[in-house]
Design a protein around this motif. Structure first.
Motif, mmCIF file in Angstrom:
data_model
loop_
_atom_site.group_PDB
_atom_site.id
_atom_site.type_symbol
_atom_site.label_atom_id
_atom_site.label_comp_id
_atom_site.label_asym_id
_atom_site.label_seq_id
_atom_site.Cartn_x
_atom_site.Cartn_y
_atom_site.Cartn_z
ATOM 1 N N TYR A 168 -2.311 0.121 10.563
ATOM 2 C CA TYR A 168 -2.886 -0.662 9.453
ATOM 3 C C TYR A 168 -4.417 -0.564 9.558
ATOM 4 O O TYR A 168 -4.961 -0.571 10.664
ATOM 5 N N GLU B 145 1.551 -9.819 4.825
ATOM 6 C CA GLU B 145 1.216 -10.294 6.176
ATOM 7 C C GLU B 145 1.888 -11.646 6.471
ATOM 8 O O GLU B 145 1.767 -12.172 7.569
ATOM 9 N N PHE C 77 -13.839 -4.591 10.232
ATOM 10 C CA PHE C 77 -13.089 -3.328 10.169
ATOM 11 C C PHE C 77 -13.310 -2.639 8.817
ATOM 12 O O PHE C 77 -13.272 -1.407 8.727
ATOM 13 N N ASP D 67 -8.899 -4.450 -3.003
ATOM 14 C CA ASP D 67 -8.187 -4.594 -1.725
ATOM 15 C C ASP D 67 -8.750 -3.559 -0.749
ATOM 16 O O ASP D 67 -9.664 -2.797 -1.076
ATOM 17 N N HIS E 148 -14.486 -7.719 -0.804
ATOM 18 C CA HIS E 148 -13.031 -7.856 -0.759
ATOM 19 C C HIS E 148 -12.607 -8.997 -1.679
ATOM 20 O O HIS E 148 -13.371 -9.923 -1.956
ATOM 21 N N SER F 267 -1.874 -2.409 3.040
ATOM 22 C CA SER F 267 -0.691 -3.144 2.579
ATOM 23 C C SER F 267 -0.178 -2.566 1.260
ATOM 24 O O SER F 267 0.963 -2.810 0.884
ATOM 25 N N HIS G 109 -2.205 -15.797 7.256
ATOM 26 C CA HIS G 109 -0.885 -15.690 6.617
ATOM 27 C C HIS G 109 0.257 -16.193 7.491
ATOM 28 O O HIS G 109 1.280 -16.628 6.982
ATOM 29 N N THR H 117 -3.427 -7.540 -1.965
ATOM 30 C CA THR H 117 -4.213 -8.496 -2.752
ATOM 31 C C THR H 117 -4.411 -7.987 -4.184
ATOM 32 O O THR H 117 -4.253 -8.753 -5.138
ATOM 33 N N HIS I 9 1.491 -12.156 0.057
ATOM 34 C CA HIS I 9 0.960 -10.973 0.751
ATOM 35 C C HIS I 9 1.916 -10.600 1.882
ATOM 36 O O HIS I 9 2.453 -11.492 2.551
ATOM 37 N N ASN J 254 -6.524 -2.699 9.265
ATOM 38 C CA ASN J 254 -7.095 -3.900 9.904
ATOM 39 C C ASN J 254 -7.159 -3.712 11.422
ATOM 40 O O ASN J 254 -6.558 -4.441 12.202
HETATM 41 P P1 13P Z 1 -5.432 -6.106 1.273
HETATM 42 O O1 13P Z 1 -5.572 -4.673 1.661
HETATM 43 O O2 13P Z 1 -4.120 -6.432 0.631
HETATM 44 O O3 13P Z 1 -6.597 -6.541 0.443
HETATM 45 O O4 13P Z 1 -5.420 -6.992 2.616
HETATM 46 C C1 13P Z 1 -6.515 -7.156 3.437
HETATM 47 C C2 13P Z 1 -6.427 -8.356 4.268
HETATM 48 O O5 13P Z 1 -7.200 -8.568 5.156
HETATM 49 C C3 13P Z 1 -5.340 -9.265 3.980
HETATM 50 O O6 13P Z 1 -5.373 -10.324 4.833
#
Ligand code: 13P
Ligand code: SF4
Length: 344
Positions: free
Chosen positions: A156, A243, A107, A84, A67, A173, A218, A258, A241, A158
């Motif tokens: 999401y 978040e 995840f 991302d 990542h 995102s 964030h 990202t 971002h 996540n």
């Molecule tokens: P991205 O999908 O934008 O990379 O975000 C993942 C993430 O964990 C941001 O905190």
């Protein structure tokens, strides 16, 4: 942020490879890619680990997915695929390797396993979690569905595989608005990130029902902090971002995933930039664009930072810890992820 060092965070001294002339000959050329962000005295610690990982990847027919928040020695030293969450999910589905090492959080490894069920998927530290993934359970979703029976559930990525399985479709995102609008519904339940949900709500006519999940990295940024940086750094471009809390997003010049944030810096080359996100990403971009000045508040994700070179090496040596997904949830979770990939 102070990181807690746990047993197993570094390799036992007798198994750690050492920096020899042969190692230097094989991998020293890689240092060029990270020399602006890694001081020379640190390289002898990283080089033998990188050398060992490159050898193990060949022996195991393995790829490392990293990542954008991974540290530069991982991002530039051993990763085969970087990106991302959406890019990593796509590439996990495409790879022909036998083994996937996820340099990211749990995840992300689960998503890779959902999309590549026949491959061995490794996460170098199983404790690499996520505050958003922790914030919601399948039982919460069942209660929300009772309350809003007409609203499909957009989740999401996540989140755990069990939560994905209880959802209609996933999003990241970078594609959240497209996914929400793809459903043709008047309102949707959007889980679990409240701030991403609110950000989506501002860009669509679809009514968004949010949950109170937050990213622990964030959520700590504030609009006041951004105003202070602008006051002290003339001409600053602020990119954030989604978040982040709404007052931070209101204060930003650009909001994106990202990879979209990286694309913005690559393409526009602002004189000065503040990337309002996890701070290793600024290091990775700074290593690539030498003509941009980075203003850096440093909020680290403690989960992402659990992944280190020694742990990636040990994971490839032992082919563990392996990530598995309960067969009872795998098919439904995969359907939610596949539906996202098809719609985005
Ligand atoms: P991205 O999908 O934008 O990379 O975000 C993942 C993430 O964990 C941001 O905190
Ligand atoms: Fe989760 Fe936030 Fe860490 Fe991303 S940065 S993995 S959302 S805790």
């Amino acid at each position: 942020m102070a990181l807690e060092v746990q047993p197993g965070d570094s390799a036992p001294a007798d198994t750690a490879p050492t920096y020899t002339a042969e190692v230097a000959e094989r991998v020293d050329h890689l240092y060029d890619r990270m020399k602006s962000v890694i001081p020379p005295f640190e390289w002898p610690a990283y080089a033998p680990e990188i050398d060992a990982i490159l050898r193990l990847k060949r022996e195991r027919n393995a790829v490392v997915l990293a990542h954008n928040y991974q540290t530069p020695e991982i991002f530039y030293g051993v990763a085969d695929i970087v990106g991302d969450s959406l890019a990593l999910a796509r590439k996990a589905a495409e790879t022909e390797a036998d083994v996937i090492v996820q340099a990211g959080v749990h995840f992300m490894a689960e998503t890779a396993k959902l999309l590549s069920p026949d491959k061995t998927v490794l996460i170098p530290d199983v404790r690499a979690g996520c505050s958003l993934a922790e914030s919601i359970t399948p039982e919460d979703i069942a209660l929300l569905r009772q309350r809003y029976p007409d609203a499909p559930v957009v989740t999401y990525v996540n989140t755990s595989a069990a939560v994905k399985a209880a959802s209609d479709i996933c999003c990241t995102s970078s594609n959240a608005v497209t996914i929400v609008e793809s459903l043709g519904a008047e309102r949707v339940i959007f889980l679990p990130d409240e701030y991403l949900g609110k950000h989506v709500a501002r860009q669509t006519d679809v009514e968004i029902i949010t949950w109170k999940g937050h990213c622990e990295v964030h959520e700590r940024f504030t609009g006041q902090e951004i105003a202070n940086y602008r006051e002290n750094h003339a001409g600053l471009q602020v990119i954030a971002h989604p978040e982040c809390p709404p007052d931070v997003l209101d204060a930003a010049d650009f909001v994106g995933s990202t990879s979209q944030m990286i694309g913005y810096v690559r393409d526009r080359r602002p004189d000065r930039v503040l990337m309002v996100t996890e701070c290793s990403m600024s290091d990775n971009v700074a290593a690539e664009v030498s003509d941009v000045e980075f203003v850096r508040p440093c909020n680290l994700c403690p989960h992402m930072k659990r992944i280190t070179l020694p742990k990636i090496r040990q994971s490839l040596e032992t082919l563990s810890p392996e990530v598995t997904v309960d067969p009872g949830v795998a098919a439904d979770a995969r359907r939610a992820v596949d539906r996202m990939l098809a719609a985005s």
